[in-house]
Motif scaffolding. Sequence first.
Motif: not given
Length: 123
Positions: A22-38
């Motif tokens: 969801l973070v990747a598809l909705l382009d949500i900016d969060t500090p956890l983005r790299p961790l969650l997408i990886s």
Amino acid sequence: MLKQHRRAVTWLLSLACVAGALVALLDIDTPLRPLLISLFLLVVPGAAVVGLLRDRDPLAALSVGAAASLVINVLLAQAMLMFDAWSPRAGVATVAVLGGFLYVLRVLYRGKNLQTGQGARAR
């Protein structure tokens, strides 16, 4: 007790993977983005492959799942670069569709085994 911990870890990992997608598809900016997408990109293809190998040695299945996850991600990245179509959203969507497809194969495979197993027990 171990089963409860295993189930809790499975749910936590699943929720983290859904959050990563969801973070990747909705382009949500969060500090956890790299961790969650990886986490999503590494766990989803591997878990799908391990699900197909459920009757094998657990260590071998995990090894094959990890290798398959890396291979799928590298091939996808190379294909997107080769066709000059680099898009992180498309990559995440492709991995999600591939994981879903492998999950459907797993469900169909289990259904086939259940039907043959019931027929064998009835005799």
